[in-house]
Write a protein that holds these residues in place. Structure first.
Motif, mmCIF file in Angstrom:
data_model
loop_
_atom_site.group_PDB
_atom_site.id
_atom_site.type_symbol
_atom_site.label_atom_id
_atom_site.label_comp_id
_atom_site.label_asym_id
_atom_site.label_seq_id
_atom_site.Cartn_x
_atom_site.Cartn_y
_atom_site.Cartn_z
ATOM 1 N N ASN A 1 -28.501 7.401 -0.688
ATOM 2 C CA ASN A 1 -29.846 6.869 -0.440
ATOM 3 C C ASN A 1 -30.646 6.641 -1.711
ATOM 4 O O ASN A 1 -31.826 6.292 -1.641
ATOM 5 N N LYS B 1 -31.238 9.609 9.302
ATOM 6 C CA LYS B 1 -31.805 8.294 9.569
ATOM 7 C C LYS B 1 -30.672 7.280 9.568
ATOM 8 O O LYS B 1 -29.757 7.347 8.750
ATOM 9 N N GLU C 1 -32.486 2.136 9.240
ATOM 10 C CA GLU C 1 -33.753 2.874 9.227
ATOM 11 C C GLU C 1 -34.590 2.643 10.487
ATOM 12 O O GLU C 1 -35.811 2.718 10.458
ATOM 13 N N ASP D 1 -40.852 6.454 2.136
ATOM 14 C CA ASP D 1 -39.855 5.812 1.287
ATOM 15 C C ASP D 1 -40.491 5.595 -0.075
ATOM 16 O O ASP D 1 -41.380 4.755 -0.236
ATOM 17 N N GLN E 1 -42.567 5.379 6.911
ATOM 18 C CA GLN E 1 -41.629 4.999 7.957
ATOM 19 C C GLN E 1 -41.816 5.908 9.172
ATOM 20 O O GLN E 1 -42.040 7.110 9.032
ATOM 21 N N GLN F 1 -39.926 6.666 12.897
ATOM 22 C CA GLN F 1 -38.836 6.451 13.840
ATOM 23 C C GLN F 1 -39.068 7.341 15.065
ATOM 24 O O GLN F 1 -39.672 8.417 14.968
ATOM 25 N N GLU G 1 -42.773 -0.247 9.484
ATOM 26 C CA GLU G 1 -43.002 0.354 8.171
ATOM 27 C C GLU G 1 -44.325 -0.155 7.600
ATOM 28 O O GLU G 1 -44.624 -1.338 7.655
#
Length: 1150
Positions: free
Chosen positions: A563, A611, A615, A939, A1017, A1019, A1074
């Motif tokens: 990442n 993740k 993403e 991020d 971000q 989720q 995002e």
């Protein structure tokens, strides 16, 4: 039945408190109702709210479906999905194919401890070769300088060298060489392209880069160029001994950079602000970690231009600090106070320094000067032992315009007699104050006194203090000659992300017989190691799609991690991605990180969140973490393996085939890679891996396959230029997937079940899509390990649905020619001799429109496929998703909250969108009822469009502008302000572009159009609720009943709800997109800093240090005649060309 939410759709009742009808009981009053007697009156409130709906048009003959009815629909959906996947997915058949071909492969085991120790050893050996080269260079440099004879009368034409910026300067008519008349001292070289350097290089010469604000023709610089020329042969010999060496660099304390091999400097669009002494690797190698307190005089006498100079100076000073340092900034007049929210020393990382730089711009001058308040605050900060800090060099940096108080009593109380804190004083601006007290403060506390009369003196004088901090290192001799490895940062010459090994170079000369040893650092030697070279030492494909290797340093920043993907980099700052930001943070990972920083070995199996690659999703998974330290470095290496990646397949092509020395194209199964076989066997995508050294890479998979086939016509199966593991596994999986076509797919009619395609993807790198025409609409990554559906299928049991990705800013899906499909995939799990592994993923692509119709039928009351049940005006029956689609909303939503299927035709083009964008009210209710859980993260590697330049940056942008009254006042012309202004103007005429320089462009690539930023971000993933129940979205007359149920063995949630009658409940909307963010609140984060350790060495004291060289004044008073002459020159448009001076200590003479 409990009272619903207080506000519109905002409740979050537990399943036990929601409306849960008795089996066989309708919540609607009417004939046949067999509900139990009602409870207390309060419990009837939700039902009373629903009574007005009974009279709604079109609803009189229907009731909301009972719970057992919807559970029946859910079972039908589950059975249909399972049946299609069993027939067309071919999971069981593929298992049998693997077993039938058991003689063609072996099952190998990943042993985490052995693997991680081997990789750590390989990395150690790689870095050790660079260390040996570094030591040869440092020893040679010290000997060359010691043998060098200083030349006072040396001239530019006496020195021949390759000036890395010469080509760019010759093209610039305003450059220094063009205006002075270039002397023939610069070599002209030829270059060859070298893929290892990603650049054109010349292996016979070194190149020299000199900062823009340093005069190339000064005596000091010319002598520096003279003695460092001898390093060229050592650079060349190092490369002969180790051809893998990349940039070898000597960064001099005078600012000169000599590097090998020679290559032209990457000239930015605007002024080149590169100075090696401000690079992360130089700062780390030139001194031990620092605890620094910066105090700024903001009394009333500090105003206008002087205050601007101070603000810029503080920002430039902050740029000399690295993540191993700690800092705080305070302003003072009668009282001292921090300029920011930081009340104690904080780590000098990128985000904390940004807070300081922004806060400094808000300083306002007022009151009277109180040095005592400023220094007492600074000493209190440095004595605070209850916080994390560097615990090495301690210093106070004071910026002021002058004063009379020496505050000797403060130094006697806090710092004498040991003088453990160095004091550096900076006289800023043009003034007539006596600077003797400032000089005394610095000299009495082992520091140094500097003057910053104008903008041009800031960059040099805010970094010269490093020479003083280097004294104990030099005096420590061999004990201090230890190689340190840096954080990750972006190479200025285009190599990409690198780490650098650094070694200080000391001045070994003595001024005369019996004189004291020289205590100046000559510079820092550095050798780059590209991260890609370290990655090549790690296992790539034996760990599976979700296994990986990572490494961190003592700060917890990742050196290696899948990442670690910065979208843009700032050359002035290292790339600092914390391990806990590279992954989703939890307590287990905090403990693993701490253990790795402490240099321990360890192993732990944890349940954690990961993740998805795109993403959009969060999965809860099991992972095995194993870690060991990398000896002789500050790094620690970790290995992450899912339990199903403990074993992997290794193709074992028969000896008979390998003994036939024929091209691979003659091997069995290779023919199924040829495009000529695609029509009958399905289209094959091959992963773009490095199968052979001579294989030409291409982003176009068709072209890559063509290149691969052409190379295979020449290569034998046991060729040394190819990776046999990758190559043989690819051939094996080609045959395995072809047999799946032969046994399952070819004889099935996909249209019967409304399928657009069937597919299989494997660890070996094959993705086979059937039929061939379906490949035209295949958008998944040809590398299975980089395909989101592949990785998620391995981590999840059952069938994983993946709707097409839709951005809210883009137009809806175009449902034409049945090309829009929904992927459904599942992992193939093998059990061979008690060893379990998942070497492949299979699936189907559903025709969206056809399955939406099928969905309505499956969630209906039909008793026969062609006869939907209809209710007469006098009859009473339940609504369903087909007949009553005008009143009833039925949807399938995946585990990320994205719409997969709907019974509403107008929502078909919204498939793939976050459901809150389709029905915000219902999605909020699902979240509040714990069907979904939210995970927010940041991020730190995002890229954003450059913002218009403002006036808050660290670069000098503002200049004092005198008024008309000032110009008419003779006193003003003789003032310090006028003199300083003229210095500014002259400097601006010489280096005019600096005033407009954007730091991102000034030191970045010429093509820079973006800057790094932080993105938030969000989720969503399935919560703890796994039951099937009804609930009410309470909003007065807009209340809605809904039912939600998870579909077994899938990642789907089946939701049936009344369509909204009004829009009064649309206030709450969950966001998934995002968004730009400033990140978490830094003022709160510094109160709970993450665990870290500083370098294990510290050189901040030596009893033999000579502190007599502590700075002296260099300013000169303004002269009226000079001022008038300068003004006339400016008016005539004939700016003079003064020689910029290099500020050096008196003993800098080499």
């Amino acid at each position: 039945m409990a009272v619903p939410a207080r506000t519109c759709g905002a409740s979050r009742p537990s399943p036990a408190r929601t409306l849960r009808p008795w089996p066989g009981c309708s919540p609607w009053p009417g004939p046949g109702s067999q509900c139990p007697a009602p409870g207390p009156p309060l419990l009837l409130l939700p039902l009373l709210l629903l009574l007005p709906l009974l009279a709604a048009p079109g609803a009189s003959a229907y009731s909301f479906p009972q719970q057992h009815t919807m559970q029946h629909w859910a079972r039908r959906l589950e059975q249909e999905i399972d049946g299609v996947m069993r027939i067309f997915g071919g999971v069981q058949q593929l298992r049998e194919i693997y077993k039938d071909n058991r003689n063609l492969f072996e099952v190998q085991e990943n042993e985490p401890q052995k693997l991680v120790e081997k990789v750590a050893g390989d990395i150690e050996n790689l870095l050790d070769r660079k260390v040996q080269a570094l030591k040869r260079l440092a020893d040679a440099a010290e000997n060359f300088q010691k043998a060098h004879h200083w030349q006072d009368n040396i001239k530019e034409e006496d020195i021949m060298y390759y000036d890395a910026k010469a080509d760019a300067e010759l093209d610039d008519p305003e450059s220094e060489d063009m205006e002075r008349g270039s002397k023939v001292s610069t070599l002209r070289l030829d270059f060859v392209e070298d893929p290892n350097f990603k650049n054109k290089v010349n292996y016979s010469y070194t190149a020299v880069q000199i900062p823009t604000d340093i005069y190339k023709g000064s005596t000091i610089i010319l002598n520096e160029l003279n003695w460092t020329e001898a390093l060229e042969n050592v650079f060349i010999e190092n490369r002969r001994q180790d051809p893998t060496l990349l940039w070898q660099v000597f960064g001099s304390a005078t600012g000169v950079t000599r590097y090998y091999p020679a290559t032209p400097w990457r000239a930015p669009k605007k002024i080149d602000l590169y100075d090696v002494r401000r690079r992360p690797w130089y700062i780390q190698g030139a001194s031990s970690p620092k605890d620094m307190v910066i105090i700024v005089d903001v009394s009333g006498s500090v105003s206008g231009l002087t205050l601007k100079l101070m603000k810029t100076s503080v920002c430039e000073m902050l740029d000399t600090l690295s993540d191993d340092d700690y800092v705080n900034v305070a302003s003072f007049n009668e009282k001292a106070q921090p300029v920011s929210c930081f009340t104690h020393l904080v780590q000098a990382n990128v985000r904390n320094k940004k807070v300081f730089k922004e806060a400094v711009q808000g300083m306002v001058a007022k009151g009277t000067t109180g040095y005592k308040a400023g220094f007492e605050y600074a000493f209190d900060q440095l004595q605070n032992s209850n916080i994390t800090r560097a615990n090495c060099n301690k210093m106070i940096m004071m910026f002021t315009d002058g004063g009379e108080d020496r505050v000797q009593d403060v130094f006697e109380k806090y710092n004498w007699p040991n003088r453990t804190v160095r004091v550096f004083t900076f006289s800023v601006g043009q003034h007539n104050y006596d600077v003797t007290p400032l000089q005394w403060m610095a000299c009495a506390n082992k520091g140094y006194y500097f003057e910053i009369p104008s903008i041009g003196a800031i960059r040099i004088n805010t970094q010269e203090y490093l020479d003083v901090l280097g004294r104990p290192m030099v005096l420590a001799g061999k004990e201090a000659k230890q190689v340190q490895w840096t954080n990750v940062y972006e190479d200025a010459l285009g190599l990409g992300l690198v780490v650098t090994g650094t070694l200080p170079v000391f001045n070994l000369t003595q001024d005369g017989p019996g004189e004291k040893k020289n205590q100046l650092i000559l510079g820092v030697m550095g050798i780059d190691v590209a991260l890609n070279d370290i990655k090549r030492l790690t296992p790539n494909y034996t760990l599976g799609a979700n296994g990986y290797v990572f490494a961190i340093d003592l700060n917890g920043y990742v050196l290696l991690h899948p990442n670690l993907k910065p979208q843009t980099t700032n050359f002035r700052e290292p790339v600092t991605l914390d391990f806990l930001d590279a992954e989703l943070e939890d307590e287990n990972k905090e403990e693993i990180r701490r253990s790795m920083i402490d240099g321990n070995k360890g192993h732990r199996q944890i349940r954690t969140l990961v993740k998805s690659l795109d993403e959009r999703y969060i999965d809860e998974v099991m992972r095995n973490y194993t870690w060991v330290p990398i000896r002789s470095t500050n790094y620690s290496l970790g290995l992450v393996l899912p339990p199903y990646s403990t074993f992997y397949l290794q193709a074992n092509l028969s000896d008979q085939i390998l003994q036939v020395k024929l091209p691979i194209s003659k091997l069995k199964d290779f023919e199924f890679l040829l495009p000529s076989s695609f029509e009958s066997e399905g289209h094959v995508f091959i992963a773009p891996r490095e199968y052979c050294k001579d294989l030409n890479a291409s982003d176009n998979n068709t072209e890559f396959l063509k290149n691969f086939i052409e190379l295979m016509e020449k290569v034998t199966p046991d060729s040394k230029q190819c990776n046999n593991f990758l190559l043989h596994n690819l051939i094996l999986d080609t045959g395995i997937t072809q047999q799946l076509v032969e046994r399952v797919w070819r004889d099935q009619d996909l249209n019967t079940y409304s399928l657009l395609a069937v597919f299989a993807a494997t660890d070996g790198g094959i993705t086979r899509v059937f039929p061939n025409k379906a490949a035209e609409d295949w958008t998944e990554n040809p590398e299975p390990f980089n395909a989101s559906f592949y990785r998620r299928s391995l981590d999840n049991h059952g069938y994983v649905f993946k709707p097409p990705h839709q951005d809210t800013l883009l137009r809806p899906l175009e449902l034409e020619n049945d090309t829009v499909g929904v992927l459904v995939s599942t992992a193939v799990e093998l059990s061979l001799g008690g060893r379990t592994l998942r070497p492949a993923v299979v699936g189907v692509k559903l025709d969206l429109e056809a399955w939406a119709e099928k969905f309505k039928v499956l969630a209906s009351n039909r008793t026969h496929q062609d006869q939907p049940q209809k209710c007469g005006p006098s009859s009473h029956c339940e609504m369903d998703c087909e007949v009553n689609n005008e009143d009833l909303l039925c949807v399938l939503i995946d585990d990320g909250g994205f719409l997969v299927l709907s019974n509403q035709n107008h929502q078909w083009d919204q498939v793939g969108r976050f459901f809150s964008e389709v029905d915000a009210n219902l999605m909020l209710a699902l979240y509040n009822n714990s069907f979904y859980t939210r995970k927010e993260s940041f991020d730190y590697q995002a890229a954003c469009a450059l913002q218009p330049p403002g006036n808050l940056g660290a670069a000098p942008r503002g200049v004092f502008v005198p008024t008309i009254a000032d110009f008419l006042n003779l006193a003003w012309w003789t003032s310090a302000a006028a003199w300083s202004l003229f210095q500014q103007l002259l400097y601006g005429l010489i280096y005019h572009s600096w005033f407009q320089a954007d730091p991102a462009e000034a030191e970045g690539s010429p093509e820079a159009r973006e800057s790094s930023c932080v993105m938030k971000q969000t989720q969503y993933y399935f919560g703890s609720v796994n039951a099937s129940y009804n609930a009410i979205i309470d909003c007065g007359n807009c209340s809605r009943l809904f039912h939600a149920q998870r579909l077994t063995n899938t990642n789907l949630l089946f939701v049936v709800a009344e369509k909204p009658l009004c829009s009064q409940c649309e206030a709450g909307r969950l966001l998934q997109k995002e968004t730009h963010s400033d990140g978490p609140e830094q003022c709160e984060l510094v109160q709970r800093p993450r665990y870290r350790r500083g370098p294990h060495i510290c050189f901040d004291y030596n009893a033999t240090e000579d502190t007599s060289d502590c700075g002296r004044g260099a300013s000169f008073p303004p002269s009226l005649s000079v001022l008038v002459s300068l003004q006339l020159l400016l008016l005539l448009g004939l700016p003079p060309r003064p020689q910029p001076q290099v500020h050096v200590h008196a003993s800098r003479r080499l």
